[in-house]
Motif scaffolding. Sequence first.
Motif, PDB file in Angstrom:
ATOM      1  N   THR A  33      38.381  36.615  46.895  1.00  0.00           N
ATOM      2  CA  THR A  33      37.696  36.834  45.616  1.00  0.00           C
ATOM      3  C   THR A  33      36.329  36.152  45.570  1.00  0.00           C
ATOM      4  OG1 THR A  33      38.998  34.990  44.713  1.00  0.00           O
ATOM      5  CG2 THR A  33      39.790  37.216  44.270  1.00  0.00           C
ATOM      6  N   THR A  34      36.058  35.293  46.529  1.00  0.00           N
ATOM      7  CA  THR A  34      34.727  34.691  46.619  1.00  0.00           C
ATOM      8  C   THR A  34      33.690  35.737  47.008  1.00  0.00           C
ATOM      9  OG1 THR A  34      35.732  32.607  47.330  1.00  0.00           O
ATOM     10  CG2 THR A  34      33.360  32.858  47.697  1.00  0.00           C
ATOM     11  N   TYR A  35      34.136  36.729  47.786  1.00  0.00           N
ATOM     12  CA  TYR A  35      33.220  37.744  48.304  1.00  0.00           C
ATOM     13  C   TYR A  35      33.431  39.110  47.659  1.00  0.00           C
ATOM     14  CZ  TYR A  35      33.253  34.115  51.880  1.00  0.00           C
ATOM     15  OH  TYR A  35      33.207  32.911  52.527  1.00  0.00           O
ATOM     16  N   VAL A  36      34.644  39.368  47.188  1.00  0.00           N
ATOM     17  CA  VAL A  36      34.970  40.670  46.610  1.00  0.00           C
ATOM     18  C   VAL A  36      35.543  40.469  45.216  1.00  0.00           C
ATOM     19  CG1 VAL A  36      36.299  42.798  46.895  1.00  0.00           C
ATOM     20  CG2 VAL A  36      35.502  41.544  48.919  1.00  0.00           C
ATOM     21  N   PRO A  37      35.031  41.172  44.212  1.00  0.00           N
ATOM     22  CA  PRO A  37      35.599  41.032  42.858  1.00  0.00           C
ATOM     23  C   PRO A  37      37.084  41.363  42.839  1.00  0.00           C
ATOM     24  CG  PRO A  37      33.553  42.288  42.809  1.00  0.00           C
ATOM     25  CD  PRO A  37      33.923  42.124  44.257  1.00  0.00           C
ATOM     26  N   SER A  38      37.832  40.661  42.008  1.00  0.00           N
ATOM     27  CA  SER A  38      39.278  40.886  41.938  1.00  0.00           C
ATOM     28  C   SER A  38      39.593  42.319  41.516  1.00  0.00           C
ATOM     29  CB  SER A  38      39.917  39.897  40.962  1.00  0.00           C
ATOM     30  OG  SER A  38      39.352  40.028  39.663  1.00  0.00           O
ATOM     31  N   GLU A  39      38.735  42.900  40.668  1.00  0.00           N
ATOM     32  CA  GLU A  39      38.947  44.290  40.245  1.00  0.00           C
ATOM     33  C   GLU A  39      38.894  45.245  41.437  1.00  0.00           C
ATOM     34  OE1 GLU A  39      37.450  41.891  36.890  1.00  0.00           O
ATOM     35  OE2 GLU A  39      36.757  42.249  38.939  1.00  0.00           O
ATOM     36  N   ALA A  40      37.977  44.971  42.361  1.00  0.00           N
ATOM     37  CA  ALA A  40      37.860  45.811  43.556  1.00  0.00           C
ATOM     38  C   ALA A  40      39.090  45.654  44.450  1.00  0.00           C
ATOM     39  CB  ALA A  40      36.597  45.456  44.331  1.00  0.00           C
TER      40      ALA A  40
ATOM     41  N   GLN B 107      42.972  35.991  46.108  1.00  0.00           N
ATOM     42  CA  GLN B 107      42.458  34.698  45.662  1.00  0.00           C
ATOM     43  C   GLN B 107      42.998  33.562  46.532  1.00  0.00           C
ATOM     44  OE1 GLN B 107      43.147  33.894  41.534  1.00  0.00           O
ATOM     45  NE2 GLN B 107      41.991  31.992  41.526  1.00  0.00           N
TER      46      GLN B 107
ATOM     47  N   ASN C  30      42.091  44.970  43.414  1.00  0.00           N
ATOM     48  CA  ASN C  30      43.194  45.684  42.757  1.00  0.00           C
ATOM     49  C   ASN C  30      43.138  47.180  43.011  1.00  0.00           C
ATOM     50  OD1 ASN C  30      44.243  43.319  41.653  1.00  0.00           O
ATOM     51  ND2 ASN C  30      43.028  43.490  39.790  1.00  0.00           N
TER      52      ASN C  30
END
Length: 312
Positions: free
Chosen positions: A270-277, A265, A279
């Motif tokens: 996180t703008t391009y990739v979900p935070s879950e991904a 972040q 992690n």
Amino acid sequence: MVIESLTDILATTVLYMTPLLLAAMGGLFSERSGVVNIGLEGLMTIGAFTAVVTTLETHNPWLGLVTAMLAGMLFSIPHAIASITFKADQVVSGVALNFLALGVAVYLVKSLYKGSGQTPDVQDVLQAMPIPGLENIPVIGPALFRAFPTTYLALIIVFIGYVVLYRTPFGMRLRAVGEHPQAAETMGVNVYRMRYTGVLISGALAGLGGASLSIAIGSQFSESTIAGQGFIALATLIFGKWHPFGVLGASTFFGFAVALALKGQLIGLTTYVPSEALNMLPYILTILALAGFVGRAEAPAAIGKTYETGGR
């Protein structure tokens, strides 16, 4: 802002590289002797638990590191006995060690702390040790020269490990029993003794790696403290091709993956990739590294193979 972000990511990389490097260096000594050590996760778990409890009771984190190493050695003994003396399947023995260590640690936490799933916070955690002058170097200074003592210790262990394995008679004997134990025995090397030694060193360093997670990076122990770091350390060992400097590079790679997951972040990922991904990134890279390098990496020739003294 960019420099601050790079410094932060580099510092986090170094921070999370340390436990992986320590545990992988432990695995290196075991597997160079011919004994597979899937139990790094369990050894890190018992080391993390012991370090926290010792520090809580004595208020001395350095003593916590020492007892973590001793606990790791103690818990590596069943794996050594099963796989070396009784010639059990080394992978199965290591997996059993993982379950045993986690079960013992969680049981003792609940017993000692009134059913709680975690220990109290440690107040006397290890503190960063800045190196005057060097810590002020832009970008790399705060990351490399304002680190925890365990980081400096891990880097020293890499160089000591290289010298021991490749420049001393002990190291040549250890590698010999991992490559061709029959030939080593004909030269008077006690294969069993060398393999026991390798596994015990593995336990000590993996326990130290667990301690670096619980009283340096963190300040308590719970069931999720290690969270698969032992398996990533095993991947680090394979990715590093069973060589101290290769392990250093691989642990830096996986530490960087953890840093991206934690600081994504901060740099706008996180703008391009979900935070879950993000992690999941360290674990995905572990799978990819194992899938891509297990077949091509040159493991010690006798790794995982039982040995009967005298060729029986």
